[in-house]
Write a protein that holds these residues in place. Structure first.
Motif, PDB file in Angstrom:
ATOM      1  N   GLY A 184       0.777  -1.238   0.000  1.00  0.00           N
ATOM      2  CA  GLY A 184       0.000   0.000   0.000  1.00  0.00           C
ATOM      3  C   GLY A 184       0.804   1.280   0.000  1.00  0.00           C
ATOM      4  N   GLY A 185       2.116   1.191  -0.142  1.00  0.00           N
ATOM      5  CA  GLY A 185       2.966   2.383  -0.141  1.00  0.00           C
ATOM      6  C   GLY A 185       2.834   3.193  -1.416  1.00  0.00           C
ATOM      7  N   SER A 186       3.141   4.473  -1.306  1.00  0.00           N
ATOM      8  CA  SER A 186       3.063   5.398  -2.434  1.00  0.00           C
ATOM      9  C   SER A 186       4.347   5.362  -3.255  1.00  0.00           C
ATOM     10  N   THR A 187       4.192   5.511  -4.569  1.00  0.00           N
ATOM     11  CA  THR A 187       5.352   5.583  -5.457  1.00  0.00           C
ATOM     12  C   THR A 187       5.742   7.026  -5.743  1.00  0.00           C
ATOM     13  N   THR A 188       4.903   7.985  -5.291  1.00  0.00           N
ATOM     14  CA  THR A 188       5.154   9.389  -5.604  1.00  0.00           C
ATOM     15  C   THR A 188       5.351  10.273  -4.375  1.00  0.00           C
ATOM     16  N   ASP A 189       5.036   9.805  -3.197  1.00  0.00           N
ATOM     17  CA  ASP A 189       5.170  10.602  -1.976  1.00  0.00           C
ATOM     18  C   ASP A 189       6.623  10.571  -1.510  1.00  0.00           C
ATOM     19  N   PRO A 190       7.312  11.715  -1.520  1.00  0.00           N
ATOM     20  CA  PRO A 190       8.717  11.732  -1.112  1.00  0.00           C
ATOM     21  C   PRO A 190       8.944  11.221   0.310  1.00  0.00           C
ATOM     22  N   ARG A 191       7.933  11.276   1.160  1.00  0.00           N
ATOM     23  CA  ARG A 191       8.074  10.753   2.520  1.00  0.00           C
ATOM     24  C   ARG A 191       8.144   9.231   2.535  1.00  0.00           C
ATOM     25  N   ASN A 192       7.775   8.587   1.414  1.00  0.00           N
ATOM     26  CA  ASN A 192       7.831   7.130   1.325  1.00  0.00           C
ATOM     27  C   ASN A 192       9.030   6.665   0.489  1.00  0.00           C
ATOM     28  N   LEU A 193       9.888   7.581   0.102  1.00  0.00           N
ATOM     29  CA  LEU A 193      11.028   7.242  -0.748  1.00  0.00           C
ATOM     30  C   LEU A 193      12.323   7.570  -0.029  1.00  0.00           C
ATOM     31  N   GLU A 194      13.326   6.719  -0.238  1.00  0.00           N
ATOM     32  CA  GLU A 194      14.638   6.955   0.362  1.00  0.00           C
ATOM     33  C   GLU A 194      15.731   6.462  -0.566  1.00  0.00           C
ATOM     34  N   LYS A 195      16.881   7.073  -0.431  1.00  0.00           N
ATOM     35  CA  LYS A 195      18.053   6.741  -1.230  1.00  0.00           C
ATOM     36  C   LYS A 195      18.774   5.578  -0.560  1.00  0.00           C
ATOM     37  N   VAL A 196      19.050   4.512  -1.325  1.00  0.00           N
ATOM     38  CA  VAL A 196      19.690   3.316  -0.766  1.00  0.00           C
ATOM     39  C   VAL A 196      20.659   2.714  -1.776  1.00  0.00           C
ATOM     40  N   HIS A 197      21.518   1.828  -1.293  1.00  0.00           N
ATOM     41  CA  HIS A 197      22.357   1.035  -2.201  1.00  0.00           C
ATOM     42  C   HIS A 197      21.483   0.006  -2.909  1.00  0.00           C
ATOM     43  N   ARG A 198      21.854  -0.324  -4.116  1.00  0.00           N
ATOM     44  CA  ARG A 198      21.113  -1.330  -4.879  1.00  0.00           C
ATOM     45  C   ARG A 198      21.057  -2.660  -4.121  1.00  0.00           C
ATOM     46  N   CYS A 199      22.189  -3.094  -3.560  1.00  0.00           N
ATOM     47  CA  CYS A 199      22.224  -4.384  -2.855  1.00  0.00           C
ATOM     48  C   CYS A 199      21.333  -4.352  -1.613  1.00  0.00           C
ATOM     49  N   CYS A 200      21.273  -3.215  -0.934  1.00  0.00           N
ATOM     50  CA  CYS A 200      20.408  -3.094   0.256  1.00  0.00           C
ATOM     51  C   CYS A 200      18.937  -3.145  -0.158  1.00  0.00           C
ATOM     52  N   ASN A 201      18.620  -2.490  -1.258  1.00  0.00           N
ATOM     53  CA  ASN A 201      17.243  -2.485  -1.754  1.00  0.00           C
ATOM     54  C   ASN A 201      16.812  -3.897  -2.157  1.00  0.00           C
ATOM     55  N   GLN A 202      17.696  -4.626  -2.793  1.00  0.00           N
ATOM     56  CA  GLN A 202      17.372  -5.998  -3.177  1.00  0.00           C
ATOM     57  C   GLN A 202      17.200  -6.890  -1.961  1.00  0.00           C
ATOM     58  N   LEU A 203      18.023  -6.691  -0.950  1.00  0.00           N
ATOM     59  CA  LEU A 203      17.898  -7.453   0.289  1.00  0.00           C
ATOM     60  C   LEU A 203      16.558  -7.154   0.963  1.00  0.00           C
ATOM     61  N   LYS A 204      16.216  -5.885   1.046  1.00  0.00           N
ATOM     62  CA  LYS A 204      14.975  -5.476   1.707  1.00  0.00           C
ATOM     63  C   LYS A 204      13.763  -6.010   0.959  1.00  0.00           C
ATOM     64  N   SER A 205      13.784  -5.933  -0.364  1.00  0.00           N
ATOM     65  CA  SER A 205      12.676  -6.405  -1.196  1.00  0.00           C
ATOM     66  C   SER A 205      11.369  -5.776  -0.736  1.00  0.00           C
ATOM     67  N   ASP A 206      10.362  -6.563  -0.392  1.00  0.00           N
ATOM     68  CA  ASP A 206       9.078  -6.013   0.059  1.00  0.00           C
ATOM     69  C   ASP A 206       8.919  -6.126   1.575  1.00  0.00           C
ATOM     70  N   LYS A 207      10.059  -6.215   2.262  1.00  0.00           N
ATOM     71  CA  LYS A 207      10.040  -6.331   3.723  1.00  0.00           C
ATOM     72  C   LYS A 207      10.113  -4.938   4.357  1.00  0.00           C
ATOM     73  N   SER A 208      10.077  -4.898   5.672  1.00  0.00           N
ATOM     74  CA  SER A 208      10.163  -3.622   6.394  1.00  0.00           C
ATOM     75  C   SER A 208      11.618  -3.189   6.521  1.00  0.00           C
ATOM     76  N   LEU A 209      11.792  -1.911   6.822  1.00  0.00           N
ATOM     77  CA  LEU A 209      13.124  -1.373   7.058  1.00  0.00           C
ATOM     78  C   LEU A 209      13.775  -2.071   8.254  1.00  0.00           C
ATOM     79  N   ALA A 210      13.008  -2.300   9.298  1.00  0.00           N
ATOM     80  CA  ALA A 210      13.532  -2.992  10.483  1.00  0.00           C
ATOM     81  C   ALA A 210      14.022  -4.399  10.124  1.00  0.00           C
ATOM     82  N   TRP A 211      13.309  -5.089   9.284  1.00  0.00           N
ATOM     83  CA  TRP A 211      13.722  -6.432   8.855  1.00  0.00           C
ATOM     84  C   TRP A 211      15.046  -6.367   8.095  1.00  0.00           C
ATOM     85  N   ALA A 212      15.187  -5.392   7.203  1.00  0.00           N
ATOM     86  CA  ALA A 212      16.397  -5.286   6.387  1.00  0.00           C
ATOM     87  C   ALA A 212      17.626  -4.926   7.214  1.00  0.00           C
ATOM     88  N   ARG A 213      17.433  -4.169   8.278  1.00  0.00           N
ATOM     89  CA  ARG A 213      18.572  -3.794   9.128  1.00  0.00           C
ATOM     90  C   ARG A 213      19.017  -4.993   9.925  1.00  0.00           C
TER      91      ARG A 213
END
Length: 91
Positions: A62-91
């Motif tokens: 249910g996240g937004s693709t256009t709301d800057p509050r829902n977007l963050e700059k990350v490494h490609r490998c971190c983004n792939q690790l996180k996938s559709d999980k939460s930020l807490a899970w990825a950390r």
């Protein structure tokens, strides 16, 4: 994620607004939320340490693709690790 005949991918509904929001995040954000390591914007996209824009709350949840509050700059490998999980899970 539903993929029936009437499914409309939120990433494609308003592509222009999504691209503008992503450009703003890439240009302005200084913190890297998943691993807290600096990102070199000059690294080529295919490199695992290159920069990507992550949706904090995934579109599939249910996240937004256009709301800057829902977007963050990350490494490609971190983004792939996180996938559709939460930020807490990825950390």
């Amino acid at each position: 994620m539903p993929h029936g005949r009437n499914y409309r991918d939120p990433r494609r509904i308003n592509r222009r607004a999504r691209n503008l929001a992503r450009q703003r995040v890439l240009a302005q954000q200084l913190l890297y939320a998943i691993c807290d390591r600096p990102i070199d914007d000059a690294i080529a996209w295919s490199d695992p340490m290159s920069v990507e824009v992550d949706e904090i709350i995934p579109v599939s949840r249910g996240g937004s693709t256009t709301d800057p509050r829902n977007l963050e700059k990350v490494h490609r490998c971190c983004n792939q690790l996180k996938s559709d999980k939460s930020l807490a899970w990825a950390r």
